[in-house]
Design a protein around this motif. Sequence first.
Motif, PDB file in Angstrom:
ATOM      1  N   LEU B  50     149.149  54.131  43.733  1.00 43.96           N
ATOM      2  CA  LEU B  50     148.635  53.128  43.244  1.00 43.96           C
ATOM      3  C   LEU B  50     147.331  53.561  42.238  1.00 43.96           C
ATOM      4  O   LEU B  50     147.309  53.059  41.203  1.00 43.96           O
ATOM      5  CB  LEU B  50     147.779  52.206  44.440  1.00 43.96           C
ATOM      6  CG  LEU B  50     148.670  51.326  45.315  1.00 43.96           C
ATOM      7  CD1 LEU B  50     147.817  50.583  46.014  1.00 43.96           C
ATOM      8  CD2 LEU B  50     149.570  50.502  44.383  1.00 43.96           C
ATOM      9  N   VAL B  51     146.665  54.836  42.638  1.00 42.75           N
ATOM     10  CA  VAL B  51     145.744  55.205  41.848  1.00 42.75           C
ATOM     11  C   VAL B  51     146.138  56.030  40.757  1.00 42.75           C
ATOM     12  O   VAL B  51     145.413  56.844  40.053  1.00 42.75           O
ATOM     13  CB  VAL B  51     144.463  55.641  42.442  1.00 42.75           C
ATOM     14  CG1 VAL B  51     143.674  54.640  43.375  1.00 42.75           C
ATOM     15  CG2 VAL B  51     145.119  56.785  43.537  1.00 42.75           C
ATOM     16  N   GLY B  52     147.332  56.445  40.778  1.00 44.63           N
ATOM     17  CA  GLY B  52     147.865  57.404  39.804  1.00 44.63           C
ATOM     18  C   GLY B  52     147.880  58.761  40.280  1.00 44.63           C
ATOM     19  O   GLY B  52     148.086  59.708  39.362  1.00 44.63           O
ATOM     20  N   PHE B  63     146.080  46.640  37.404  1.00 43.57           N
ATOM     21  CA  PHE B  63     144.601  46.471  38.255  1.00 43.57           C
ATOM     22  C   PHE B  63     143.876  45.211  37.416  1.00 43.57           C
ATOM     23  O   PHE B  63     143.804  45.058  36.196  1.00 43.57           O
ATOM     24  CB  PHE B  63     143.646  47.684  38.030  1.00 43.57           C
ATOM     25  CG  PHE B  63     144.183  48.772  38.844  1.00 43.57           C
ATOM     26  CD1 PHE B  63     143.442  48.669  40.312  1.00 43.57           C
ATOM     27  CD2 PHE B  63     144.817  49.493  38.586  1.00 43.57           C
ATOM     28  CE1 PHE B  63     144.025  49.687  41.270  1.00 43.57           C
ATOM     29  CE2 PHE B  63     145.277  50.622  39.443  1.00 43.57           C
ATOM     30  CZ  PHE B  63     144.956  50.577  40.770  1.00 43.57           C
ATOM     31  N   GLN B  71     139.878  45.494  33.655  1.00 40.54           N
ATOM     32  CA  GLN B  71     141.159  46.252  33.701  1.00 40.54           C
ATOM     33  C   GLN B  71     141.053  47.371  32.740  1.00 40.54           C
ATOM     34  O   GLN B  71     141.802  48.459  33.100  1.00 40.54           O
ATOM     35  CB  GLN B  71     142.347  45.046  33.162  1.00 40.54           C
ATOM     36  CG  GLN B  71     143.940  45.714  33.299  1.00 40.54           C
ATOM     37  CD  GLN B  71     144.569  44.556  32.671  1.00 40.54           C
ATOM     38  OE1 GLN B  71     144.193  43.205  32.424  1.00 40.54           O
ATOM     39  NE2 GLN B  71     145.660  45.027  32.158  1.00 40.54           N
ATOM     40  N   ASN B  73     138.908  49.375  32.286  1.00 43.10           N
ATOM     41  CA  ASN B  73     138.308  50.648  32.751  1.00 43.10           C
ATOM     42  C   ASN B  73     138.311  50.454  34.216  1.00 43.10           C
ATOM     43  O   ASN B  73     137.373  50.670  34.937  1.00 43.10           O
ATOM     44  CB  ASN B  73     136.855  50.667  32.457  1.00 43.10           C
ATOM     45  CG  ASN B  73     136.058  51.960  32.588  1.00 43.10           C
ATOM     46  OD1 ASN B  73     136.487  52.801  33.156  1.00 43.10           O
ATOM     47  ND2 ASN B  73     134.790  51.852  32.422  1.00 43.10           N
ATOM     48  N   TRP B  74     139.765  50.305  34.973  1.00 41.14           N
ATOM     49  CA  TRP B  74     139.829  50.111  36.159  1.00 41.14           C
ATOM     50  C   TRP B  74     139.547  51.056  37.179  1.00 41.14           C
ATOM     51  O   TRP B  74     138.931  51.031  38.208  1.00 41.14           O
ATOM     52  CB  TRP B  74     141.312  49.720  36.472  1.00 41.14           C
ATOM     53  CG  TRP B  74     142.252  50.940  36.027  1.00 41.14           C
ATOM     54  CD1 TRP B  74     142.855  51.246  35.134  1.00 41.14           C
ATOM     55  CD2 TRP B  74     142.623  51.809  37.017  1.00 41.14           C
ATOM     56  NE1 TRP B  74     143.650  52.369  35.125  1.00 41.14           N
ATOM     57  CE2 TRP B  74     143.518  52.627  36.189  1.00 41.14           C
ATOM     58  CE3 TRP B  74     142.672  51.938  38.314  1.00 41.14           C
ATOM     59  CZ2 TRP B  74     144.210  53.978  36.910  1.00 41.14           C
ATOM     60  CZ3 TRP B  74     143.374  53.240  39.260  1.00 41.14           C
ATOM     61  CH2 TRP B  74     143.952  54.041  38.286  1.00 41.14           C
ATOM     62  N   ARG B  75     139.286  52.274  36.565  1.00 41.01           N
ATOM     63  CA  ARG B  75     138.937  53.676  37.470  1.00 41.01           C
ATOM     64  C   ARG B  75     137.401  53.342  37.812  1.00 41.01           C
ATOM     65  O   ARG B  75     137.284  53.718  38.906  1.00 41.01           O
ATOM     66  CB  ARG B  75     139.110  54.713  36.843  1.00 41.01           C
ATOM     67  CG  ARG B  75     140.633  55.515  36.846  1.00 41.01           C
ATOM     68  CD  ARG B  75     140.675  56.832  36.510  1.00 41.01           C
ATOM     69  NE  ARG B  75     141.984  57.043  36.195  1.00 41.01           N
ATOM     70  CZ  ARG B  75     142.855  57.418  37.100  1.00 41.01           C
ATOM     71  NH1 ARG B  75     142.369  57.457  38.513  1.00 41.01           N
ATOM     72  NH2 ARG B  75     144.084  57.780  36.813  1.00 41.01           N
ATOM     73  N   ALA B  76     136.622  52.756  37.094  1.00 44.44           N
ATOM     74  CA  ALA B  76     135.149  52.589  37.284  1.00 44.44           C
ATOM     75  C   ALA B  76     135.118  51.502  38.298  1.00 44.44           C
ATOM     76  O   ALA B  76     133.873  51.542  39.111  1.00 44.44           O
ATOM     77  CB  ALA B  76     134.617  52.172  36.163  1.00 44.44           C
ATOM     78  N   PHE B  80     138.765  54.879  45.454  1.00 43.03           N
ATOM     79  CA  PHE B  80     139.919  55.773  46.385  1.00 43.03           C
ATOM     80  C   PHE B  80     139.201  56.874  47.376  1.00 43.03           C
ATOM     81  O   PHE B  80     138.286  57.482  46.850  1.00 43.03           O
ATOM     82  CB  PHE B  80     140.761  56.354  45.578  1.00 43.03           C
ATOM     83  CG  PHE B  80     141.797  56.938  46.361  1.00 43.03           C
ATOM     84  CD1 PHE B  80     142.952  56.164  46.891  1.00 43.03           C
ATOM     85  CD2 PHE B  80     141.770  58.390  46.434  1.00 43.03           C
ATOM     86  CE1 PHE B  80     143.909  56.909  47.561  1.00 43.03           C
ATOM     87  CE2 PHE B  80     143.081  59.138  47.161  1.00 43.03           C
ATOM     88  CZ  PHE B  80     143.867  58.365  47.735  1.00 43.03           C
ATOM     89  N   CYS B 104     128.901  59.112  40.730  1.00 48.91           N
ATOM     90  CA  CYS B 104     129.198  57.679  40.558  1.00 48.91           C
ATOM     91  C   CYS B 104     128.237  57.060  39.602  1.00 48.91           C
ATOM     92  O   CYS B 104     128.566  55.849  39.376  1.00 48.91           O
ATOM     93  CB  CYS B 104     129.043  57.239  41.793  1.00 48.91           C
ATOM     94  SG  CYS B 104     130.511  57.533  42.914  1.00 48.91           S
ATOM     95  N   ASN B 148     129.881  50.112  43.420  1.00 48.55           N
ATOM     96  CA  ASN B 148     130.017  48.824  42.807  1.00 48.55           C
ATOM     97  C   ASN B 148     131.436  48.369  42.591  1.00 48.55           C
ATOM     98  O   ASN B 148     131.970  47.443  41.983  1.00 48.55           O
ATOM     99  CB  ASN B 148     129.438  48.662  41.316  1.00 48.55           C
ATOM    100  CG  ASN B 148     128.049  49.742  41.244  1.00 48.55           C
ATOM    101  OD1 ASN B 148     128.117  50.747  40.910  1.00 48.55           O
ATOM    102  ND2 ASN B 148     127.155  48.831  41.327  1.00 48.55           N
TER     103      ASN B 148
END
Lengths: 248, 211, 226
Positions: B50-52, B63, B71, B73-76, B80, B104, B148
């Motif tokens: 899911l997270v690559g 996402f 979407q 900047n979905w990683r932010a 995980f 973070c 967040n």
Amino acid sequence: MWRWLHPYAKPEVVYRLLGRWLPWVSIGAAAVLATGLVWGLAFAPADYQQGDSYRIIFVHVPTAMFSMSLYIAMAVAAFVGRVWQLKMADWALAAIAPIGIVFTFISLFTGAVWGKPMWGTWWEWDARLTSQLILFFLYIGVLALYHAFSDNRTGAKAAGILAMVGVINIPIIRYSVDWWNSLHQGATLTVFERPPMANSMLIPLLTCMLGFALLAGALVMQRMRNEILRQELRRPWVKMELQQGEQA
Amino acid sequence: MSTVLAVSHLASQRAGRTLFAELTFDLAQGEVLHIEGVNGAGKSTLLRSLVGLVQLQAGHITFFPEQPDLQQNWRAHTLFMGHKAGVKSELTALENVALQAQLCGVDNIDAWQLLETVGLLGLEDLPAGQLSAGQQRRIALTKLWYSNALLWILDEPFTALDTFGIELLQQKFAEHTANGGAIILTSHQQLTWQTERLKRLRIAGGDDAGY
Amino acid sequence: MQATSWQALQAVMRRDLMVVMRRRSDVLNPLLFVLMVVTLFPLAVGPGPDILGRIAAGVIWVAALLSALLGSERLFREDYLDGTLEQLTLQPQPLALLAFGKVAVHWLLSGLPLVILAPLCALLLKLPLEGWSALVATLLVGTPILSAVTAIGAALTVSLGRGGALLSLLLLPLFIPLLIFASGAVEAALVGTEAWPQVLLLAGLSLLTLLLSPFAVAAAIRVSVN
């Protein structure tokens, strides 16, 4: 973000395509190589300086040339595999590397054998030989890395990254070795810097080059087929393919 | 409540064996997805793909499909946590928490307060390597208190935690979902926390799994 | 809220620095290794200044290459085992940038001390004084290449758990240009010609390596955490 993965080329399609071409390339390789070698080794005139010992170029030059091309092909395959997420390209690396290292070894070996009558020694730190030796080491690195992983797919990806790093390095290595060689005044083979080779030698040499190219192509294609079978072992199409093979 | 994750026709293989195929599901804000399955069924592989972290064989993952800015900047906005805690054994609990927060992008955390919350007060200046697995896990889990991220993806979050820790974590989950967050987690134990918005997904290693 | 790339880079570098400060032997051991290798040579080939001075630069550079391999494990190994590497790949910031931060810290604690140690090695190997500045200059511009390329190899082999010999097979051929130009520069200085063309060339290579290698390191990390 939208991530996707598309099976650009289906393994079974490539497998069958390679299977169709392979016989022609193999026959071509055998025919051209036999012609070139017999012509070069038996019928081409002897060199006025080196006598018959120069005849080793009919093996040395093509293998040296394609040892480099195969490394570049490997890096290109790795690049394609990375950028377009093509797993088939990753497998190509595993198919090409062993052929490349054998070509490199043959060129090194013939170079050393040629060195004996030329310089009176089996090994001379000549720029070309040294570069070739380093290329051999680069191949060893790629193969060692590939085999270090128990999972072939990860191994192929890792080895691919190394091959790309290596291919960027090759021109730098070549240049540095040339510079180093000029600094230390080593011996240099000057066959190619002399006035153009007589056609009676050049044509068989070109024939040998074509023959070795076809040979490399045939070997890579056969290995690629094996690699596809190995990777896709559990897929239904492999089972069907093998059953058809038994019936035929 | 908008969708945080839409997954369609996902497939993955490991060592030539199909772990899952044609996996389709989505998750909205406030929902919890509990992924179940026996050992080796592919739960971790699913979360990691899911997270690559793991390459997919096929499928689409989107996402935050309804929020283009997220979407992008979905990683932010996704958090995980895998099996490994990501805690440096040479550094103290306090340093670990502070560095984690800095990575973070959160500067204004009260590291002492966080350590107290997860029950590590008094151990803050021991090298993390001298703490137990559960205590190290608690250091890593402090992230949940200041993150967040809208979507939490947690692989076996309860591993090595005692009952108090598990209870604490579930309270945090309840708070997160109440605030519009979503959680995907794998766990071998059932949640004691009851929520109506719990979805279950069973992966049965090779079978077409649905829910 | 999200850390800016600069903040994340700082956090990565600070963490690595703090970890190494707790394990100083990791920094010290490769340096002591260089010192000992340098000591072996007078014992092996005799202490005469004519032969020692001629091979000094080469010996120091070979020792530096080997020590880089020795110290490469600490780049990613621990991070891989404790899950930090996985977390870094999931950061919203570009992984290549974070990898660059790690390489920079590695150079600071392995390359730079080597530059400082170089005069002592030169002294032990009786390198004529004309060669000293060239030696230090090549180490200064060459050791970043060492750190950056080592990082690629370390990232590729981190999941294997037995880097050692394999890593040297991967990396030593790539170091050859570095070795050639660096010892060539010192030799040029010794025979009284200009050394700066080689030093400049090395600086250029160094820049190129620092520019490109983070991407290779990032790709390698992604393959390794898979």
